[in-house]
Design an enzyme around this catalytic site. Structure first.
Site, PDB file in Angstrom:
ATOM      1  N   GLY A  65      48.658  38.447  30.929  1.00 25.53           N
ATOM      2  CA  GLY A  65      47.851  39.545  31.431  1.00 25.53           C
ATOM      3  C   GLY A  65      46.524  39.184  32.071  1.00 25.53           C
ATOM      4  O   GLY A  65      45.926  40.010  32.747  1.00 25.53           O
ATOM      5  N   HIS A  66      46.047  37.966  31.865  1.00 26.21           N
ATOM      6  CA  HIS A  66      44.739  37.613  32.427  1.00 26.21           C
ATOM      7  C   HIS A  66      44.942  36.939  33.782  1.00 26.21           C
ATOM      8  O   HIS A  66      45.128  35.727  33.869  1.00 26.21           O
ATOM      9  CB  HIS A  66      43.942  36.718  31.476  1.00 26.21           C
ATOM     10  CG  HIS A  66      42.494  36.637  31.839  1.00 26.21           C
ATOM     11  ND1 HIS A  66      41.950  35.539  32.455  1.00 26.21           N
ATOM     12  CD2 HIS A  66      41.483  37.523  31.702  1.00 26.21           C
ATOM     13  CE1 HIS A  66      40.654  35.745  32.662  1.00 26.21           C
ATOM     14  NE2 HIS A  66      40.351  36.948  32.214  1.00 26.21           N
ATOM     15  N   ILE A  67      44.906  37.736  34.804  1.00 28.31           N
ATOM     16  CA  ILE A  67      45.113  37.342  36.185  1.00 28.31           C
ATOM     17  C   ILE A  67      46.527  36.768  36.370  1.00 28.31           C
ATOM     18  O   ILE A  67      46.715  35.559  36.527  1.00 28.31           O
ATOM     19  CB  ILE A  67      44.020  36.370  36.697  1.00 28.31           C
ATOM     20  CG1 ILE A  67      42.637  36.907  36.326  1.00 28.31           C
ATOM     21  CG2 ILE A  67      44.162  36.162  38.203  1.00 28.31           C
ATOM     22  CD1 ILE A  67      41.505  36.005  36.655  1.00 28.31           C
ATOM     23  N   LEU A  72      43.672  32.196  34.284  1.00 30.88           N
ATOM     24  CA  LEU A  72      42.407  31.533  33.995  1.00 30.88           C
ATOM     25  C   LEU A  72      42.051  31.817  32.549  1.00 30.88           C
ATOM     26  O   LEU A  72      42.158  32.955  32.090  1.00 30.88           O
ATOM     27  CB  LEU A  72      41.292  32.074  34.892  1.00 30.88           C
ATOM     28  CG  LEU A  72      41.446  31.874  36.394  1.00 30.88           C
ATOM     29  CD1 LEU A  72      40.341  32.612  37.135  1.00 30.88           C
ATOM     30  CD2 LEU A  72      41.430  30.402  36.740  1.00 30.88           C
TER      31      LEU A  72
END
Length: 157
Positions: A65-67, A72
């Site tokens: 879910g983080h980018i 990253l």
């Protein structure tokens, strides 16, 4: 302008940990997705210094879910890894088994990225050590480049 890195990185050998994950688990209570240390490379209470690392894999919980498609490592997870290193230092130095939690963070700057496949070198220098509080200057380094720095304040919880 970023600070100089606290240690000579050429002295580090990721294949020569002095404390492995089982040794970390014997001190730090975090488990599963919240374990953010892979090993300890140096522990020098006389110099008020500890160095550890986090091997960042494609299996991290934040990858999806983080980018998406360009993962990253979140800055908050970098700080969590550094805080766990500071907790290890506190608990080993003071022989206090109580948990050292976040009391604050100051002067944090993110200066680079951390991605899966990286080894995030974590460095902490103890500035103050009291029975209920500890303060550390911390840095994170990837491939010889400073990726974050900041002051972590730990409070006994």
């Amino acid at each position: 302008m970023p600070n100089d890195i606290f240690i000579n990185l050429n002295t580090l050998d990721l294949n020569n940990t002095i404390v492995d994950i089982e040794g970390i688990r014997s001190i730090i209570p975090h488990r599963y997705e919240m374990e953010q240390l892979s090993g300890i490379l140096q522990f020098d209470p006389e110099q008020k210094l500890i160095v550890g690392y986090k091997t960042v894999s494609m299996n991290e919980f934040w990858i999806r879910g983080h980018i998406p498609n360009r993962p990253l490592m979140p800055g908050v997870m970098m700080l969590e890894a550094a805080a766990q290193l500071c907790s290890y230092y506190y608990m080993k130095t003071t022989k206090d088994a109580r948990f050292l939690g976040f009391g604050g963070i100051n002067d944090v700057k993110f200066r680079g990225k951390v991605v899966p496949g990286d080894n995030l070198i974590l460095i902490a220098k103890n500035k103050e050590l009291r029975p209920r509080r500890a303060i550390f200057d911390t840095q994170g380094v990837v491939n010889g480049k400073l990726v974050f720095e900041g002051v972590i304040i730990g409070m006994v919880v």
